[in-house]
Write a protein that holds these residues in place. Structure first.
Motif, PDB file in Angstrom:
ATOM      1  N   HIS A  51      82.160  49.860  61.283  1.00  0.00           N
ATOM      2  CA  HIS A  51      82.177  51.194  61.752  1.00  0.00           C
ATOM      3  C   HIS A  51      83.403  49.954  62.692  1.00  0.00           C
ATOM      4  N   LYS A  93      82.212  49.459  68.304  1.00  0.00           N
ATOM      5  CA  LYS A  93      80.855  49.887  68.838  1.00  0.00           C
ATOM      6  C   LYS A  93      79.907  48.239  69.409  1.00  0.00           C
ATOM      7  N   SER A 119      73.582  49.533  63.102  1.00  0.00           N
ATOM      8  CA  SER A 119      73.779  50.144  64.107  1.00  0.00           C
ATOM      9  C   SER A 119      72.351  51.047  63.803  1.00  0.00           C
ATOM     10  N   GLY A 135      82.787  55.718  60.991  1.00  0.00           N
ATOM     11  CA  GLY A 135      81.365  54.814  60.518  1.00  0.00           C
ATOM     12  C   GLY A 135      81.467  54.972  58.919  1.00  0.00           C
TER      13      GLY A 135
END
Length: 238
Positions: free
Chosen positions: A135, A139, A144, A187
């Motif tokens: 990512h 982030k 994630s 992503g």
């Protein structure tokens, strides 16, 4: 439909654009500088609030939405230790909460493919499984929420694994998730099965935030007028 936006970063701007294109009205936008607007008549008039903020602020935002009797579409990850509180608010207090680790249609198809592949690979003990996710550098949580959902989907269907572990396998029953933070990558999630003979890989690569934003607006449309704790399994029949 009247929508309130909570969090007005890149995702918030993309959601605003798509919501307006689909004929909805943005009645309130709340960001770090105007938290008091949770108490405003404009916010309280919203049919649904779409929330994409940070792990540190998300839970308090959800509580403020519940206090204002505004249903929530929750897009922030990294706060799941409070998930039971959200479910309790729905079951005992009549609140409405839609949660997904990822709102992209493509990612949710990928979730279904991941589970199906795990069922197949469960029959072949020569293969081990690991995961990777990449990512953007902004982030805050790792792994994630999408990676955790993928790992949980494997664990449900793959008898040789019983938990995920960040970066390493402490024991053979762990799924290692290797996390990378690079540039502005929206992503990339990869599931890898490997034996001495070959490698089987499935991957989802997001080009931009549009898929996430559209999915969040679709979730808001689905949530409008409903009660209880909702998720992608309610909206999609995969």
């Amino acid at each position: 439909m009247k929508i309130a936006l909570i969090g007005y970063g890149k995702m918030g701007h993309e959601i605003e654009k798509i919501a307006i294109e689909r004929g909805h009205t943005i009645v309130s936008i709340i960001d770090m500088g105007n938290i008091a607007d949770f108490d405003s008549p404009a916010f309280k008039s919203a049919d649904v609030a779409i929330e994409f903020s940070t792990p540190d602020t998300a839970v308090d935002n959800y509580r403020k939405c519940f206090a204002a009797n505004v249903p929530v579409v929750a897009g922030t990850t990294g706060w799941l230790e409070h998930l039971d509180e959200m479910k309790k608010a729905c079951s005992e207090d009549g609140k409405t909460f839609f949660y997904a680790s990822n709102y992209s249609l493509g990612v949710n198809i990928f979730f279904a493919v991941n589970k199906y592949l795990a069922k197949i690979m469960n029959r072949y003990p020569d293969y081990d499984v690991r995961m990777e996710e990449t990512h953007h550098i902004h982030k805050l949580d790792a792994p994630s929420g999408t990676a955790i959902t993928l790992a949980e989907g494997i664990i449900e269907n793959f008898d040789r694994k019983d938990r995920w572990n960040l970066e390493v396998e402490e024991k053979p029953t762990d799924i290692s998730i290797h996390c990378m933070r690079e540039g502005e990558v929206p992503g990339i999630h990869t599931v890898i099965y490997e034996s001495e003979a070959d490698v089987i890989t499935i991957e989802h690569d997001s080009k931009n935030r549009k898929g996430l934003a559209l999915g969040a607006v679709l979730a808001a449309e689905f949530t409008n007028g409903k009660k209880g704790f909702l998720g992608m399994k309610d909206m999609f029949n995969f």
